[in-house]
Design an enzyme around this catalytic site. Structure first.
Site, PDB file in Angstrom:
ATOM      1  N   MET A   1       9.092  -4.173   3.537  1.00 18.14           N
ATOM      2  CA  MET A   1       8.076  -3.033   3.892  1.00 18.14           C
ATOM      3  C   MET A   1       7.752  -3.500   5.408  1.00 18.14           C
ATOM      4  SD  MET A   1       6.138  -0.919   2.693  1.00 18.14           S
ATOM      5  CE  MET A   1       5.031   0.096   4.037  1.00 18.14           C
ATOM      6  N   GLU A   2       7.718  -2.198   6.073  1.00 16.40           N
ATOM      7  CA  GLU A   2       7.465  -2.193   7.631  1.00 16.40           C
ATOM      8  C   GLU A   2       6.082  -2.477   8.135  1.00 16.40           C
ATOM      9  OE1 GLU A   2       8.293   0.210   5.453  1.00 16.40           O
ATOM     10  OE2 GLU A   2       7.632   2.245   5.988  1.00 16.40           O
TER      11      GLU A   2
ATOM     12  N   GLU B   1      12.071   7.542   6.346  1.00 18.51           N
ATOM     13  CA  GLU B   1      13.125   6.766   5.918  1.00 18.51           C
ATOM     14  C   GLU B   1      14.788   7.256   6.504  1.00 18.51           C
ATOM     15  OE1 GLU B   1      12.723   3.972   4.982  1.00 18.51           O
ATOM     16  OE2 GLU B   1      10.713   4.194   4.298  1.00 18.51           O
TER      17      GLU B   1
ATOM     18  N   CYS C   1       0.870  -1.119  -0.078  1.00 13.07           N
ATOM     19  CA  CYS C   1      -0.023   0.036  -0.139  1.00 13.07           C
ATOM     20  C   CYS C   1       0.672   1.173  -0.162  1.00 13.07           C
ATOM     21  CB  CYS C   1      -0.927   0.096   1.251  1.00 13.07           C
ATOM     22  SG  CYS C   1      -2.200  -1.248   1.119  1.00 13.07           S
TER      23      CYS C   1
ATOM     24  N   TYR D   1      16.596   8.774   2.555  1.00 14.93           N
ATOM     25  CA  TYR D   1      17.238   7.762   3.479  1.00 14.93           C
ATOM     26  C   TYR D   1      18.895   8.174   3.734  1.00 14.93           C
ATOM     27  CZ  TYR D   1      13.867   4.055   1.635  1.00 14.93           C
ATOM     28  OH  TYR D   1      13.107   3.409   1.019  1.00 14.93           O
TER      29      TYR D   1
ATOM     30  N   HIS E   1      11.685   0.952  11.756  1.00 13.89           N
ATOM     31  CA  HIS E   1      10.392   1.507  11.507  1.00 13.89           C
ATOM     32  C   HIS E   1       9.562   1.388  12.629  1.00 13.89           C
ATOM     33  CE1 HIS E   1      10.815   3.449   7.385  1.00 13.89           C
ATOM     34  NE2 HIS E   1      11.318   2.272   6.687  1.00 13.89           N
TER      35      HIS E   1
ATOM     36  N   HIS F   1      16.414  -2.795   9.307  1.00 16.41           N
ATOM     37  CA  HIS F   1      15.677  -1.581   8.937  1.00 16.41           C
ATOM     38  C   HIS F   1      14.280  -1.633   9.098  1.00 16.41           C
ATOM     39  CE1 HIS F   1      15.071   1.880   6.073  1.00 16.41           C
ATOM     40  NE2 HIS F   1      14.027   1.093   5.771  1.00 16.41           N
ATOM     41  N   GLU F   2      13.693  -2.646   8.754  1.00 11.86           N
ATOM     42  CA  GLU F   2      12.192  -2.853   8.761  1.00 11.86           C
ATOM     43  C   GLU F   2      11.772  -2.748  10.372  1.00 11.86           C
ATOM     44  OE1 GLU F   2      10.947  -1.590   6.145  1.00 11.86           O
ATOM     45  OE2 GLU F   2      12.411  -2.590   4.746  1.00 11.86           O
TER      46      GLU F   2
ATOM     47  N   ASP G   1       5.990   7.075  -6.431  1.00 14.34           N
ATOM     48  CA  ASP G   1       6.849   6.074  -6.819  1.00 14.34           C
ATOM     49  C   ASP G   1       7.668   6.515  -7.919  1.00 14.34           C
ATOM     50  OD1 ASP G   1       5.417   4.280  -5.245  1.00 14.34           O
ATOM     51  OD2 ASP G   1       3.856   3.987  -6.831  1.00 14.34           O
TER      52      ASP G   1
HETATM   53  N1  BES Z   1       9.121   1.808   3.689  1.00  8.62           N
HETATM   54  C1  BES Z   1      10.119   1.478   2.652  1.00  8.62           C
HETATM   55  C2  BES Z   1       9.579   0.731   1.243  1.00  8.62           C
HETATM   56  C3  BES Z   1       8.847   1.800   0.762  1.00  8.62           C
HETATM   57  C4  BES Z   1       9.014   3.077   0.326  1.00  8.62           C
HETATM   58  C5  BES Z   1       7.625   1.149  -0.048  1.00  8.62           C
HETATM   59  C6  BES Z   1       8.366   3.719  -0.285  1.00  8.62           C
HETATM   60  C7  BES Z   1       6.945   2.093  -0.659  1.00  8.62           C
HETATM   61  C8  BES Z   1       7.454   3.302  -0.983  1.00  8.62           C
HETATM   62  C9  BES Z   1      11.052   0.217   3.274  1.00  8.62           C
HETATM   63  O1  BES Z   1      11.193   0.489   4.744  1.00  8.62           O
HETATM   64  C10 BES Z   1      12.436   0.165   2.829  1.00  8.62           C
HETATM   65  O2  BES Z   1      12.830   1.439   2.931  1.00  8.62           O
HETATM   66  N2  BES Z   1      12.828  -0.783   2.141  1.00  8.62           N
HETATM   67  C11 BES Z   1      14.332  -0.948   1.609  1.00  8.62           C
HETATM   68  C12 BES Z   1      15.057  -1.749   2.601  1.00  8.62           C
HETATM   69  C13 BES Z   1      16.621  -1.156   2.680  1.00  8.62           C
HETATM   70  C14 BES Z   1      16.463   0.258   2.836  1.00  8.62           C
HETATM   71  C15 BES Z   1      17.114  -1.949   3.636  1.00  8.62           C
HETATM   72  C16 BES Z   1      14.217  -1.594   0.035  1.00  8.62           C
HETATM   73  O3  BES Z   1      12.924  -1.971  -0.005  1.00  8.62           O
HETATM   74  O4  BES Z   1      15.147  -1.634  -0.490  1.00  8.62           O
HETATM   75 ZN    ZN Z   2      12.444   2.186   5.138  1.00 10.61          ZN
END
Ligand code: BES
Ligand code: ZN
Length: 614
Positions: free
Chosen positions: A281-282, A329, A129, A394, A310, A306-307, A386
């Site tokens: 995804m957290e 992030e 989502c 980050y 969050h 990481h997750e 997106d």
């Molecule tokens: N919340 C993010 C994934 C995300 C961000 C989904 C924006 C939709 C829109 C998740 O916590 C994340 O940052 N995932 C990273 C992991 C990594 C930084 C260790 C990923 O998917 O690469």
């Molecule tokens: Zn993240």
């Protein structure tokens, strides 16, 4: 009309939704959910009420007590980013029931047919989502500025089971009556044979982007007192995952030591099929993960760290809108590295900081014509989150917090972080709120650090910092020597894991000769690495050098994973620049063949890369 979020139709003059009760009937043959959503408001409301939807068919809106219809209208034009605006006409209502169906193109949902799964006999479906896709599963005020509790009944084929980012209450036969708070069944076949109802409750208020479920032939292993690992029951994934994530409880405890109590009761992990578009995804109580993180070295734990982080930064304190995404992030990247440092040591943390530093510098190149997205606080009016997803929130966010830590010292910064979390938990905040809190708690900080430059300025501030550590410095200097023609010796790389190779490859010049690429691969077999970080970094170099020997491997990779971190650089390397006809044709053919295996969000991202370069 006063929007509170550039990505939502939510109106500041309307009451917010506080609770949503969902009944979802999952129809796999038609990739459709037939559903009812009972939304409760903070106060009774008369007049128009705005909701977000995308790819939903609204059948009716009813008064939950009298069943009388409530007038509604769905905008006829679809906003390319926000979707369709649903307006209800309320008369002193404090709740209302929406009867609706999703569509096969609902952007949060990926429906996998049996051949796309491990077991090959049963289907699978899951949601993603974040950032603005919850509205394609249920109508809502889809902005992180508002938080909701929810209940959810999932009616699924009885051969399948369901998990959610919520507490599991029961699994029962659909003929057993629903609890009184449940909305009525949305579909005539609700009570049919061969179906089961799984009931979940989320009683902590969350932003809608944290709503999540997955349904399939799922199994689990216990790996800690509050952690199970779930995955498709068929195939080797479950056992591999249990081994990979055995150290999870230690990380949760380190998290609690650093950031305060873990507030979400359980910390379960779900390993999804390879098409999952993110690394992780957290989703609260149940983190979603790509299977590509299972490779038996330190990096799988890094994604979990990481997750997990969050759980405090993002899920407890949430960015008010995506303009302030760095609050989610950047803080989480900082917190992740503190956990990694505690469980894997300072050198490993420094390596991660180094990989991030390189990534941040590369984003400056990507956004050189659109510097808005090199800022921490951004203006995303008219922008699809997106499309501008990047390392900036980050890594620049991490750098900002690391800068503050250097200024005031670690003990004071740790105390500050705990107080910040305690003060704002279960709230959604913006950059100004953070800065005000910082200035109030660290008097005079604005004299030492240019807070405005860091949060509102473009580019990388001069007081950002490249990490120093033995392995990091050694790897970067070996990469520089490669430019002069020297390949690393076997003894120099003997103890390298994936992250060392990743850092090495990312520091090689982009324009390497094809012959050098071949020589490097002959010695170290990087193109065959089981670690996708290494393989993709190598293949990117191979494409830039137009080294055709590897195009078969590029195609195989693009057809076996759907994680956008790999799709984005490979497709971009193929289609950007001139004189690349063969590569462009390859990219288009592979995408046409692989498209159905990608999550709708990933399909959209590849399409926008093509739109930009083709
Ligand atoms: N919340 C993010 C994934 C995300 C961000 C989904 C924006 C939709 C829109 C998740 O916590 C994340 O940052 N995932 C990273 C992991 C990594 C930084 C260790 C990923 O998917 O690469
Ligand atoms: Zn993240």
């Amino acid at each position: 009309m006063a929007p509170i979020d550039p990505h939502s139709f939510t109106d500041s003059t309307h009451p917010v939704t506080t609770h949503i009760a969902l009944s979802l009937y999952l129809d796999f043959p038609s990739s459709t959910i037939h559903a009812t959503a009972l939304l409760s408001l903070s106060t009774p409301h008369t007049g128009p009420l705005s909701l977000d939807t995308r790819s939903l068919t609204i059948h009716s809106v009813l008064d939950p007590q009298s069943q009388a219809p409530i007038p509604f209208s769905l905008s006829s034009d679809q906003d390319p980013i926000r979707g369709r605006h649903l307006t209800l006409s309320l008369s002193n209502h404090s709740s209302f029931l929406v009867v609706y169906s999703t569509s096969p193109s609902s952007s949060a949902l990926q429906w996998l047919s049996p051949p796309q799964t491990f077991n090959k006999t049963l289907p699978f479906v899951y949601t993603q989502c974040q950032s603005i896709h919850a509205r394609s599963v249920f109508p809502c005020q889809d902005t992180p500025a508002a938080r909701v509790t929810y209940t959810c009944l999932l009616n699924v084929p009885s051969s399948l089971s369901a998990v959610m980012s919520a507490r599991h209450v029961t699994r029962r036969s659909p003929s057993e009556s629903s609890p009184s708070h449940a909305p009525p069944p949305p579909h005539a076949t609700w009570g049919a044979e061969g179906r089961a109802v799984e009931e979940f409750v989320m009683d902590q208020p969350i932003p809608t982007y944290l709503f999540a479920f997955a349904v399939g032939e799922l199994g689990f292993r216990e790996v800690g007192p509050r952690t199970r690992v779930y995955a498709e029951a068929a195939g080797p994934v479950l056992d591999e995952a249990a081994r990979e994530f055995a150290g999870t409880e230690e990380m949760v405890q380190q998290g609690e030591r650093l950031f305060g109590p873990y507030d979400w009761e359980r910390f379960d992990l779900l390993v999804l099929p390879p098409s999952f578009p993110y690394g992780g995804m957290e989703n609260p109580r149940m983190v979603f993960l790509t299977p590509t993180v299972i490779k038996g070295d330190a990096s799988g734990a890094q994604v979990v760290a990481h997750e997990l982080a969050h759980s405090w930064t993002g899920n407890l304190i949430t960015n008010k809108t995506n303009d302030h995404f760095w609050l989610n992030e950047g803080f989480t990247t900082y917190a992740e590295r503190r956990i990694v440092e505690a469980v894997q040591g300072e050198d490993r943390a420094a390596l991660n900081i180094g990989i991030g530093w390189k990534g941040l510098n590369e984003e400056m190149e990507r956004f050189k014509d659109n510097m808005e997205f090199t800022k921490l606080k951004t203006n995303q009016e008219g922008v699809d989150p997106d499309d501008v997803y990047s390392q900036v929130p980050y890594e620049k966010g991490f750098q900002f917090l690391w800068r503050i830590e250097r200024q005031i010292g670690r003990p004071a910064f740790d105390e500050f972080l705990k107080k910040y979390i305690n003060t704002f938990k279960f709230k959604s905040i913006d950059t100004e709120t953070f800065l005000d809190f910082l200035k109030a708690n660290v008097p005079g900080i604005e004299k030492d650090i240019d807070l405005e430059l860091w949060t509102e300025g473009t580019g990388i501030p001069p007081d950002a910092y490249e990490p120093v550590s033995n392995i990091y410095t050694k790897i970067v200097s070996l990469a520089n020597e490669f430019k002069l023609g020297r390949m690393p010796r076997e003894d120099e790389v003997a103890d390298w894991q994936g992250q060392e190779w990743e850092l090495y490859l990312e520091n090689l010049p982009k324009a390497v000769e094809a012959s050098q690429i071949l020589a490097l691969d002959e010695r170290y077999r990087l193109s065959e690495s089981k670690d996708y970080e290494v393989k993709v970094a190598f293949l990117q170099l191979a494409i830039s050098a137009k080294c055709r020997d590897y195009y078969g491997e590029v195609e195989k990779t693009l057809k076996s994973v759907g994680r956008m971190k790999y799709l984005r650089p490979l497709y971009t390397a193929l289609v950007q620049g001139t004189g690349k006809e063969e590569e462009k044709i390859l990219a288009k053919r592979v995408f046409a063949e692989a498209r159905d295996c990608y999550h709708p969000i990933a399909q959209g991202v590849v399409e926008s890369i093509f739109a930009k370069h083709l």
